[in-house]
Design a protein around this motif. Structure first.
Motif, mmCIF file in Angstrom:
data_model
loop_
_atom_site.group_PDB
_atom_site.id
_atom_site.type_symbol
_atom_site.label_atom_id
_atom_site.label_comp_id
_atom_site.label_asym_id
_atom_site.label_seq_id
_atom_site.Cartn_x
_atom_site.Cartn_y
_atom_site.Cartn_z
ATOM 1 N N LEU A 27 0.704 -1.223 -0.020
ATOM 2 C CA LEU A 27 0.106 0.049 -0.027
ATOM 3 C C LEU A 27 0.955 1.184 0.256
ATOM 4 O O LEU A 27 0.558 2.155 -0.645
ATOM 5 N N PHE A 28 1.986 1.275 0.542
ATOM 6 C CA PHE A 28 2.763 2.186 0.718
ATOM 7 C C PHE A 28 3.459 2.593 -0.583
ATOM 8 O O PHE A 28 3.632 3.728 -1.072
ATOM 9 N N VAL A 29 3.849 1.667 -1.477
ATOM 10 C CA VAL A 29 4.382 1.655 -2.449
ATOM 11 C C VAL A 29 3.263 2.240 -3.510
ATOM 12 O O VAL A 29 3.274 3.065 -4.576
ATOM 13 N N ALA A 30 2.034 1.881 -3.481
ATOM 14 C CA ALA A 30 0.921 2.387 -4.222
ATOM 15 C C ALA A 30 0.792 3.631 -4.078
ATOM 16 O O ALA A 30 0.539 4.447 -4.938
ATOM 17 N N ILE A 31 0.839 4.191 -2.878
ATOM 18 C CA ILE A 31 0.490 5.630 -2.511
ATOM 19 C C ILE A 31 1.835 6.510 -3.233
ATOM 20 O O ILE A 31 1.414 7.535 -3.462
ATOM 21 N N ALA A 32 2.799 5.862 -2.888
ATOM 22 C CA ALA A 32 3.896 6.624 -3.598
ATOM 23 C C ALA A 32 3.743 6.885 -5.081
ATOM 24 O O ALA A 32 4.192 7.808 -5.571
ATOM 25 N N ILE A 33 3.311 5.989 -5.770
ATOM 26 C CA ILE A 33 2.911 5.880 -6.974
ATOM 27 C C ILE A 33 1.806 7.029 -7.398
ATOM 28 O O ILE A 33 2.069 7.853 -8.331
ATOM 29 N N LEU A 34 0.957 7.138 -6.723
ATOM 30 C CA LEU A 34 -0.167 7.953 -6.846
ATOM 31 C C LEU A 34 0.402 9.191 -6.330
ATOM 32 O O LEU A 34 -0.108 10.150 -7.385
ATOM 33 N N PHE A 35 1.183 9.496 -5.589
ATOM 34 C CA PHE A 35 1.600 10.581 -5.149
ATOM 35 C C PHE A 35 2.808 11.260 -6.596
ATOM 36 O O PHE A 35 2.403 12.504 -6.699
ATOM 37 N N SER A 36 3.207 10.559 -6.823
ATOM 38 C CA SER A 36 4.387 10.868 -7.918
ATOM 39 C C SER A 36 3.450 11.370 -9.059
ATOM 40 O O SER A 36 3.813 12.234 -9.738
ATOM 41 N N VAL A 37 2.506 10.346 -9.468
ATOM 42 C CA VAL A 37 1.543 10.822 -10.867
ATOM 43 C C VAL A 37 0.839 12.106 -10.458
ATOM 44 O O VAL A 37 0.911 12.775 -11.440
ATOM 45 N N ALA A 38 0.342 12.402 -9.301
ATOM 46 C CA ALA A 38 -0.158 13.454 -9.203
ATOM 47 C C ALA A 38 0.686 14.713 -9.035
ATOM 48 O O ALA A 38 0.140 15.676 -9.668
ATOM 49 N N LEU A 39 1.834 14.576 -8.631
ATOM 50 C CA LEU A 39 2.594 15.592 -8.505
ATOM 51 C C LEU A 39 3.160 15.991 -10.008
ATOM 52 O O LEU A 39 2.861 17.397 -10.546
ATOM 53 N N VAL A 40 3.452 15.170 -10.817
ATOM 54 C CA VAL A 40 3.921 15.345 -12.390
ATOM 55 C C VAL A 40 2.936 15.695 -13.090
ATOM 56 O O VAL A 40 3.134 16.681 -13.790
ATOM 57 N N GLY A 41 1.267 15.372 -12.889
ATOM 58 C CA GLY A 41 0.599 15.664 -13.680
ATOM 59 C C GLY A 41 0.021 17.177 -13.545
ATOM 60 O O GLY A 41 -0.025 18.118 -14.284
ATOM 61 N N ASN A 42 0.215 17.474 -12.325
ATOM 62 C CA ASN A 42 -0.327 18.991 -11.836
ATOM 63 C C ASN A 42 0.955 19.896 -12.328
ATOM 64 O O ASN A 42 0.837 21.101 -12.752
ATOM 65 N N VAL A 43 2.324 19.680 -12.244
ATOM 66 C CA VAL A 43 3.382 20.256 -12.559
ATOM 67 C C VAL A 43 3.386 20.574 -14.042
ATOM 68 O O VAL A 43 3.415 21.746 -14.515
ATOM 69 N N ILE A 44 2.908 19.493 -14.737
ATOM 70 C CA ILE A 44 3.006 19.720 -16.336
ATOM 71 C C ILE A 44 1.658 20.577 -16.534
ATOM 72 O O ILE A 44 1.868 21.469 -17.575
ATOM 73 N N LEU A 45 0.832 20.404 -16.098
ATOM 74 C CA LEU A 45 -0.586 21.433 -16.191
ATOM 75 C C LEU A 45 0.008 22.745 -15.951
ATOM 76 O O LEU A 45 -0.353 23.506 -17.004
ATOM 77 N N ILE A 46 0.533 23.097 -15.038
ATOM 78 C CA ILE A 46 0.990 24.416 -14.634
ATOM 79 C C ILE A 46 1.890 24.890 -15.769
ATOM 80 O O ILE A 46 1.818 26.226 -15.929
ATOM 81 N N LEU A 47 2.940 24.237 -16.189
ATOM 82 C CA LEU A 47 3.788 24.491 -17.198
ATOM 83 C C LEU A 47 3.290 24.788 -18.535
ATOM 84 O O LEU A 47 3.702 25.847 -19.128
ATOM 85 N N LEU A 48 2.533 24.026 -18.788
ATOM 86 C CA LEU A 48 1.862 24.283 -20.035
ATOM 87 C C LEU A 48 0.979 25.489 -20.304
ATOM 88 O O LEU A 48 0.933 26.253 -20.929
#
Length: 306
Positions: A27-48
């Motif tokens: 579950l910790f690994v799953a949360i870490a993956i979700l955290f990374s995807v959320a972080l990258v997705g929102n950063v990409i959107l702001i940059l665009l």
């Protein structure tokens, strides 16, 4: 009074979201993956939105603010939770707990208000397109954002100062993975029933009112859309509105579940599960539902890559 002063010098212990079994590591690994995807997705959107001038509109300005809040939201809670899990040390200082509570309340309240304002933007754009430049422009966008941040900050400051001046004279174990007002109240050694009514009132104003505004706005939008002759346009509008309402409902309903229920009905296990939705799942879904499914954003990404 002495017990209250003594509590200031004592660290809290966060029980955490995980223990140390094999399933918890998964579950910790799953949360870490979700955290990374959320972080990258929102950063990409702001940059665009920052790079592409075609996205310099009030709607995308509000979306960039939403993504910024989502980034700050997950950074406020998930890294501390991960650090505690990896180091097997669940302590957090009194000041650290106070800061985390304040920041989380500010971000959560601001996002709740901003989501309501964003529905107003879509309502004006679809129902009153000719008046859109007047009813929704850059100045109004900044005014909306400033009002959301200011009102939420005042609300968060009042609650944080009040809660952390209460006497914590029971167990120092916070049965949660981060410092949140409902999880701190069981540690207080005085009656908090009157204060819980204040939390209920704040929750109804900051969460329920914007949620009702969203439902009303999209109801008006759909009534206008169904009068259009284009079946394709109707299907697209219904798909977009339903997606937005589902994600907004996930955020508001879970938030209302935490901040409007009486203390006696709270369950630590349920509170943790519900908190995962508005601290991790919603920041993960927002960039995809609100923007990355949007044709203009996809085109902006293609132009950037080319």
């Amino acid at each position: 009074m002495n017990s209250g002063n003594q509590s200031v010098e004592t660290d809290f212990i966060l029980s955490g979201l995980f223990q140390y079994g094999q399933m918890d590591i998964f579950l910790f690994v799953a949360i870490a993956i979700l955290f990374s995807v959320a972080l990258v997705g929102n950063v990409i959107l702001i940059l665009l939105i920052q790079v592409d001038t075609r996205l310099h509109t009030p709607m995308y300005f509000l979306l960039s603010q939403l993504s910024f809040m989502d980034i700050m939201n997950i950074i406020t809670t998930v890294p501390k939770m991960a650090t505690n899990f990896l180091s097997n040390s669940n302590t957090i200082t009194f000041l650290g707990c106070e800061i985390q509570t304040f920041v989380f309340l500010v971000l959560g309240g601001t996002e709740a208000l901003l989501l309501g304002f964003m529905s107003y933007d879509r309502y004006v754009a679809i129902c009153y397109p000719l008046h859109y430049p007047v009813l929704m422009n850059k100045k109004i966008g900044w005014f909306i954002v400033i009002c959301a941040w200011a009102s939420s900050s005042i609300n968060a400051l009042i609650h944080t100062l009040y809660v952390f001046h209460l006497p914590f004279c029971r167990s120092r174990i916070v049965n949660h993975f981060f410092c949140e007002v409902p999880s701190l109240l069981p540690l207080v050694c005085q009656d908090t029933s009157q204060y819980e009514n204040t939390i209920l009132l704040s929750g109804l104003i900051i969460l329920m009112l914007p949620f009702m505004a969203i439902l009303a706005s999209y109801a008006c939008v759909l009534s206008v859309v169904f009068q259009m002759s284009s079946g394709k346009g109707q299907a697209r509008a219904v798909s977009t509105c339903s997606s937005h309402v589902i994600v907004a409902s996930l955020f508001y309903i879970t938030g209302l579940s935490t901040y409007t229920r009486p203390h006696s009905l709270h369950s630590p296990g349920q509170d943790k599960a519900v908190a995962v939705f508005y601290t991790i799942i919603t920041p993960l879904l927002n960039p995809f539902i609100y923007s990355l499914r949007n044709k203009e954003v996809i085109e902006a990404m293609r132009r950037l890559l080319v």
